[in-house]
Design a protein around this motif. Structure first.
Motif, PDB file in Angstrom:
ATOM      1  N   ARG A 268       0.855  -1.178   0.000  1.00 21.82           N
ATOM      2  CA  ARG A 268       0.000   0.000   0.000  1.00 21.82           C
ATOM      3  C   ARG A 268       0.894   1.232   0.000  1.00 21.82           C
ATOM      4  O   ARG A 268       1.837   1.328   0.782  1.00 21.82           O
ATOM      5  CB  ARG A 268      -0.883  -0.017   1.250  1.00 21.82           C
ATOM      6  CG  ARG A 268      -1.936   1.074   1.252  1.00 21.82           C
ATOM      7  CD  ARG A 268      -2.792   0.998   2.471  1.00 21.82           C
ATOM      8  NE  ARG A 268      -1.954   1.401   3.609  1.00 21.82           N
ATOM      9  CZ  ARG A 268      -2.311   1.260   4.872  1.00 21.82           C
ATOM     10  NH1 ARG A 268      -3.434   0.707   5.187  1.00 21.82           N
ATOM     11  NH2 ARG A 268      -1.507   1.654   5.830  1.00 21.82           N
TER      12      ARG A 268
ATOM     13  N   PRO B 295       2.414   4.701   0.768  1.00 21.18           N
ATOM     14  CA  PRO B 295       2.372   5.550   1.953  1.00 21.18           C
ATOM     15  C   PRO B 295       1.692   6.881   1.641  1.00 21.18           C
ATOM     16  O   PRO B 295       1.578   7.282   0.477  1.00 21.18           O
ATOM     17  CB  PRO B 295       3.845   5.759   2.298  1.00 21.18           C
ATOM     18  CG  PRO B 295       4.585   5.480   1.042  1.00 21.18           C
ATOM     19  CD  PRO B 295       3.756   4.541   0.231  1.00 21.18           C
ATOM     20  N   LYS B 296       1.258   7.547   2.676  1.00 23.44           N
ATOM     21  CA  LYS B 296       0.655   8.871   2.519  1.00 23.44           C
ATOM     22  C   LYS B 296       1.752   9.856   2.128  1.00 23.44           C
ATOM     23  O   LYS B 296       2.869   9.803   2.644  1.00 23.44           O
ATOM     24  CB  LYS B 296       0.004   9.282   3.839  1.00 23.44           C
ATOM     25  CG  LYS B 296      -0.767  10.567   3.761  1.00 23.44           C
ATOM     26  CD  LYS B 296      -1.407  10.912   5.090  1.00 23.44           C
ATOM     27  CE  LYS B 296      -2.074  12.261   4.984  1.00 23.44           C
ATOM     28  NZ  LYS B 296      -2.443  12.786   6.284  1.00 23.44           N
ATOM     29  N   CYS B 297       1.422  10.757   1.225  1.00 24.19           N
ATOM     30  CA  CYS B 297       2.382  11.766   0.780  1.00 24.19           C
ATOM     31  C   CYS B 297       2.733  12.694   1.945  1.00 24.19           C
ATOM     32  O   CYS B 297       1.836  13.273   2.562  1.00 24.19           O
ATOM     33  CB  CYS B 297       1.780  12.565  -0.375  1.00 24.19           C
ATOM     34  SG  CYS B 297       2.892  13.811  -1.046  1.00 24.19           S
TER      35      CYS B 297
ATOM     36  N   LYS C  19       5.279  16.788  -4.619  1.00 19.76           N
ATOM     37  CA  LYS C  19       3.945  16.236  -4.337  1.00 19.76           C
ATOM     38  C   LYS C  19       3.230  15.861  -5.627  1.00 19.76           C
ATOM     39  O   LYS C  19       2.551  14.836  -5.692  1.00 19.76           O
ATOM     40  CB  LYS C  19       3.097  17.231  -3.549  1.00 19.76           C
ATOM     41  CG  LYS C  19       3.508  17.365  -2.102  1.00 19.76           C
ATOM     42  CD  LYS C  19       2.629  18.377  -1.392  1.00 19.76           C
ATOM     43  CE  LYS C  19       3.086  18.561   0.037  1.00 19.76           C
ATOM     44  NZ  LYS C  19       2.322  19.596   0.743  1.00 19.76           N
TER      45      LYS C  19
ATOM     46  N   ARG D 170       1.929  12.087  -6.556  1.00 18.14           N
ATOM     47  CA  ARG D 170       0.569  11.739  -7.006  1.00 18.14           C
ATOM     48  C   ARG D 170       0.588  11.064  -8.372  1.00 18.14           C
ATOM     49  O   ARG D 170      -0.201  10.171  -8.641  1.00 18.14           O
ATOM     50  CB  ARG D 170      -0.316  12.986  -7.040  1.00 18.14           C
ATOM     51  CG  ARG D 170      -0.719  13.476  -5.653  1.00 18.14           C
ATOM     52  CD  ARG D 170      -1.762  14.581  -5.716  1.00 18.14           C
ATOM     53  NE  ARG D 170      -1.306  15.781  -6.403  1.00 18.14           N
ATOM     54  CZ  ARG D 170      -0.668  16.790  -5.826  1.00 18.14           C
ATOM     55  NH1 ARG D 170      -0.411  16.762  -4.539  1.00 18.14           N
ATOM     56  NH2 ARG D 170      -0.290  17.845  -6.526  1.00 18.14           N
TER      57      ARG D 170
ATOM     58  N   LYS E 153       0.342   5.652  -7.106  1.00 15.59           N
ATOM     59  CA  LYS E 153      -0.724   4.657  -7.324  1.00 15.59           C
ATOM     60  C   LYS E 153      -0.296   3.585  -8.317  1.00 15.59           C
ATOM     61  O   LYS E 153      -0.626   2.412  -8.158  1.00 15.59           O
ATOM     62  CB  LYS E 153      -2.023   5.327  -7.785  1.00 15.59           C
ATOM     63  CG  LYS E 153      -2.731   6.080  -6.690  1.00 15.59           C
ATOM     64  CD  LYS E 153      -3.221   5.132  -5.613  1.00 15.59           C
ATOM     65  CE  LYS E 153      -3.866   5.892  -4.482  1.00 15.59           C
ATOM     66  NZ  LYS E 153      -4.052   5.072  -3.293  1.00 15.59           N
TER      67      LYS E 153
ATOM     68  N   GLU F 146       4.146   0.916   2.461  1.00 18.25           N
ATOM     69  CA  GLU F 146       4.166   1.915   3.539  1.00 18.25           C
ATOM     70  C   GLU F 146       5.580   2.236   4.006  1.00 18.25           C
ATOM     71  O   GLU F 146       5.892   3.377   4.300  1.00 18.25           O
ATOM     72  CB  GLU F 146       3.347   1.415   4.734  1.00 18.25           C
ATOM     73  CG  GLU F 146       1.859   1.529   4.570  1.00 18.25           C
ATOM     74  CD  GLU F 146       1.339   2.934   4.804  1.00 18.25           C
ATOM     75  OE1 GLU F 146       1.994   3.748   5.490  1.00 18.25           O
ATOM     76  OE2 GLU F 146       0.253   3.219   4.286  1.00 18.25           O
TER      77      GLU F 146
ATOM     78  N   MET G 168       8.291   5.079   2.313  1.00 21.99           N
ATOM     79  CA  MET G 168       7.984   6.506   2.278  1.00 21.99           C
ATOM     80  C   MET G 168       9.231   7.367   2.101  1.00 21.99           C
ATOM     81  O   MET G 168       9.272   8.233   1.233  1.00 21.99           O
ATOM     82  CB  MET G 168       7.227   6.921   3.547  1.00 21.99           C
ATOM     83  CG  MET G 168       6.712   8.360   3.535  1.00 21.99           C
ATOM     84  SD  MET G 168       7.899   9.647   3.992  1.00 21.99           S
ATOM     85  CE  MET G 168       8.265   9.253   5.670  1.00 21.99           C
TER      86      MET G 168
END
Length: 158
Positions: free
Chosen positions: A35, A37-39, A48, A52, A56, A66, A69
């Motif tokens: 999965r 990781p969050k930006c 950024k 994006r 994905k 995760e 990152m």
């Protein structure tokens, strides 16, 4: 103690490539959840955008997890800095005349070269270059399981 020789490839990448060296795979390699990781909020605006654009896709391939990152953020920041230097070069050229009358290369040329080298190293780790991608065998799109281990076992049976 520093390791000698090439850095080992992650087992997943070896599996996707069909284990061309036919060496035993590490059965005990950690397998973080596939999965993205969050930006991170601290990334540059352009970094950024790159996050994006690619996260994905790498998540779908099972390459980005995760725990990646920091490495992926490093790639995105290197991309942003490389792009900034290249845009400067596009607007102003690669050489300037100094106040003393000599021609000199603008610093952005070496900045762009440095960040391009850094980017390429990260790209190779995530399968983002044509040569690193060419060694990966992706799922053929049938209804079979997409588990890389299952795919590898099926190749051995053939």
């Amino acid at each position: 103690m520093a390791q000698r020789g090439r850095k080992p490839k992650p087992t997943l990448i070896k599996q996707l490539e069909g284990n061309p060296g036919k060496r035993p795979l590490n059965e005990f390699e950690p397998k973080p959840e596939k999965r993205a990781p969050k930006c991170p909020a601290w990334l540059d605006k352009e970094a950024k955008k790159e996050w994006r654009r690619t996260a994905k896709q790498l998540e779908k391939l099972g390459v980005l997890t995760e725990v990646d990152m920091a490495a992926f953020a490093g790639y995105c920041e290197a991309y942003a800095r490389w792009k900034e230097a290249e845009e400067f070069i596009s607007r102003h050229g690669t050489i300037i005349k100094t106040p003393s009358g000599y021609w000199q290369q603008v610093p952005q040329v070496s900045i762009a070269q440095t960040y391009l080298k850094i980017m390429i190293k990260f790209c190779e780790q995530f399968g983002l270059t044509p040569s690193s991608r060419s060694r990966i065998v992706a799922d053929k799109g049938n209804d079979e399981v997409n588990d890389p281990m299952e795919m590898m076992l099926r190749e051995v049976v053939k």
